[in-house]
Design an enzyme around this catalytic site. Structure first.
Site, PDB file in Angstrom:
ATOM      1  CB  SER A  47      -0.953   0.006   1.200  1.00 37.24           C
ATOM      2  OG  SER A  47      -0.261  -0.296   2.395  1.00 37.24           O
ATOM      3  CB  SER A 119       0.489   1.964  15.724  1.00 36.75           C
ATOM      4  OG  SER A 119      -0.486   2.913  15.437  1.00 36.75           O
ATOM      5  CG  HIS A 139      -7.193  -5.982  10.581  1.00 38.30           C
ATOM      6  ND1 HIS A 139      -6.232  -4.993  10.572  1.00 38.30           N
ATOM      7  CD2 HIS A 139      -7.634  -6.069   9.316  1.00 38.30           C
ATOM      8  CE1 HIS A 139      -6.108  -4.520   9.339  1.00 38.30           C
ATOM      9  NE2 HIS A 139      -6.943  -5.156   8.551  1.00 38.30           N
TER      10      HIS A 139
HETATM   11  N1  SAH Z   1      -0.856  -2.169   4.328  1.00 32.61           N
HETATM   12  C1  SAH Z   1      -0.218  -3.459   4.164  1.00 32.61           C
HETATM   13  C2  SAH Z   1      -0.783  -4.543   5.070  1.00 32.61           C
HETATM   14  C3  SAH Z   1      -0.636  -4.256   6.542  1.00 32.61           C
HETATM   15  S1  SAH Z   1      -0.751  -5.736   7.524  1.00 32.61           S
HETATM   16  C4  SAH Z   1      -0.258  -3.898   2.692  1.00 32.61           C
HETATM   17  O1  SAH Z   1      -0.549  -3.094   1.809  1.00 32.61           O
HETATM   18  O2  SAH Z   1       0.030  -5.058   2.400  1.00 32.61           O
HETATM   19  C5  SAH Z   1      -0.778  -5.061   9.148  1.00 32.61           C
HETATM   20  C6  SAH Z   1       0.556  -4.577   9.674  1.00 32.61           C
HETATM   21  O3  SAH Z   1       0.303  -3.893  10.891  1.00 32.61           O
HETATM   22  C7  SAH Z   1       1.582  -5.666  10.012  1.00 32.61           C
HETATM   23  O4  SAH Z   1       2.758  -5.470   9.279  1.00 32.61           O
HETATM   24  C8  SAH Z   1       1.832  -5.512  11.519  1.00 32.61           C
HETATM   25  O5  SAH Z   1       3.194  -5.666  11.900  1.00 32.61           O
HETATM   26  C9  SAH Z   1       1.387  -4.083  11.765  1.00 32.61           C
HETATM   27  N2  SAH Z   1       0.927  -3.833  13.130  1.00 32.61           N
HETATM   28  C10 SAH Z   1      -0.044  -4.494  13.812  1.00 32.61           C
HETATM   29  N3  SAH Z   1      -0.224  -3.964  15.025  1.00 32.61           N
HETATM   30  C11 SAH Z   1       0.657  -2.934  15.132  1.00 32.61           C
HETATM   31  C12 SAH Z   1       0.962  -1.985  16.166  1.00 32.61           C
HETATM   32  N4  SAH Z   1       0.303  -1.997  17.323  1.00 32.61           N
HETATM   33  N5  SAH Z   1       1.933  -1.082  15.925  1.00 32.61           N
HETATM   34  C13 SAH Z   1       2.616  -1.066  14.753  1.00 32.61           C
HETATM   35  N6  SAH Z   1       2.354  -1.916  13.745  1.00 32.61           N
HETATM   36  C14 SAH Z   1       1.395  -2.848  13.935  1.00 32.61           C
HETATM   37 MG    MG Z   2      -5.573  -4.507   5.078  1.00 29.28          MG
END
Ligand code: SAH
Ligand code: MG
Length: 205
Positions: A47, A119, A139
């Site tokens: 993305s 995050s 998620h």
């Molecule tokens: N946007 C990506 C998909 C994201 S998958 C694409 O285009 O393919 C979700 C991501 O969120 C994962 O890499 C995971 O490491 C990250 N993530 C999940 N919880 C998180 C948090 N609390 N802080 C930082 N990153 C997090």
């Molecule tokens: Mg997604």
């Protein structure tokens, strides 16, 4: 979108169907006047190419936040696990090297800025208003809601808030992003468009 970048986006490892990626790209183009773009959930940078292409076209940057250790659903034994992403040294997921390769190969290292960390913690110390906030991190409901609560105050007036993986029907997918989307609407973000599971909202001016 630039044809060369689009090809890289399509080839990158990740979770972003092309129509949704293009809608994300358009949202980035539209919102960039309000401030830089910021994504939560880098993974391997798929993305980030759609958004990075928008940042380049608008002379701004994309910040992309991830601890790079994978979400719950990326861990071994879960639905979205990818064995290739496990670091043999630690046995833990490490998507950072894959992200770097994706952005290097696409030629957008000058507009995509990785922020490596948890995050909500990054958000707690973040002061710059963002033109577009894209929430695509963990998620689980508590994680997705924490991302929304910690980052949404940083969306500039008139800026965009974008959610991924919003499914109204539980048969189509997990309900947490939908719950958080409903909360955002209650809070006054105005729904603008829906493309597959990608939903764009606008912040009040
Ligand atoms: N946007 C990506 C998909 C994201 S998958 C694409 O285009 O393919 C979700 C991501 O969120 C994962 O890499 C995971 O490491 C990250 N993530 C999940 N919880 C998180 C948090 N609390 N802080 C930082 N990153 C997090
Ligand atoms: Mg997604």
């Amino acid at each position: 979108m630039d044809a060369e970048l689009l090809k890289h986006a399509r080839d990158a490892i990740g979770f972003m169907p092309d129509d949704e990626g293009l809608a994300l790209h358009q949202a980035g183009l539209d919102a960039a006047t309000a401030g830089p773009l910021l994504e939560v959930g880098t993974y391997c940078g798929k993305s980030a190419i759609y958004l990075g292409a928008a940042a380049r076209a608008r002379n701004t940057v994309l910040y992309t936040v991830d601890h790079h250790r994978g979400s719950e659903e990326n861990q071994a034994g879960w639905e979205h696990h990818d064995e290739r992403l496990v670091d043999p040294r630690s046995g833990r997921i490490d998507t950072l090297p894959f992200f770097r390769h994706t952005i290097e190969d696409a030629g957008i290292e000058d507009v995509v800025i990785a922020v490596v960390g948890q995050s909500a913690l990054v958000a707690a110390h973040w002061a710059t208003p963002v033109g577009l906030l894209f929430i695509d991190g963990g998620h689980a409901l508590d994680v997705a809601m924490a991302d929304y609560e910690s980052w949404s105050p940083r969306v500039a007036p008139g800026g965009a808030l974008v959610f991924h993986d919003v499914f109204e029907d539980p048969a189509d997918g997990g309900q947490a992003p939908y719950e958080v989307w409903k909360r955002a609407v209650t809070d006054g973000f105005e729904p603008v468009s829906t493309t597959g599971s990608l939903r764009v909202l606008r912040a009040r001016r």
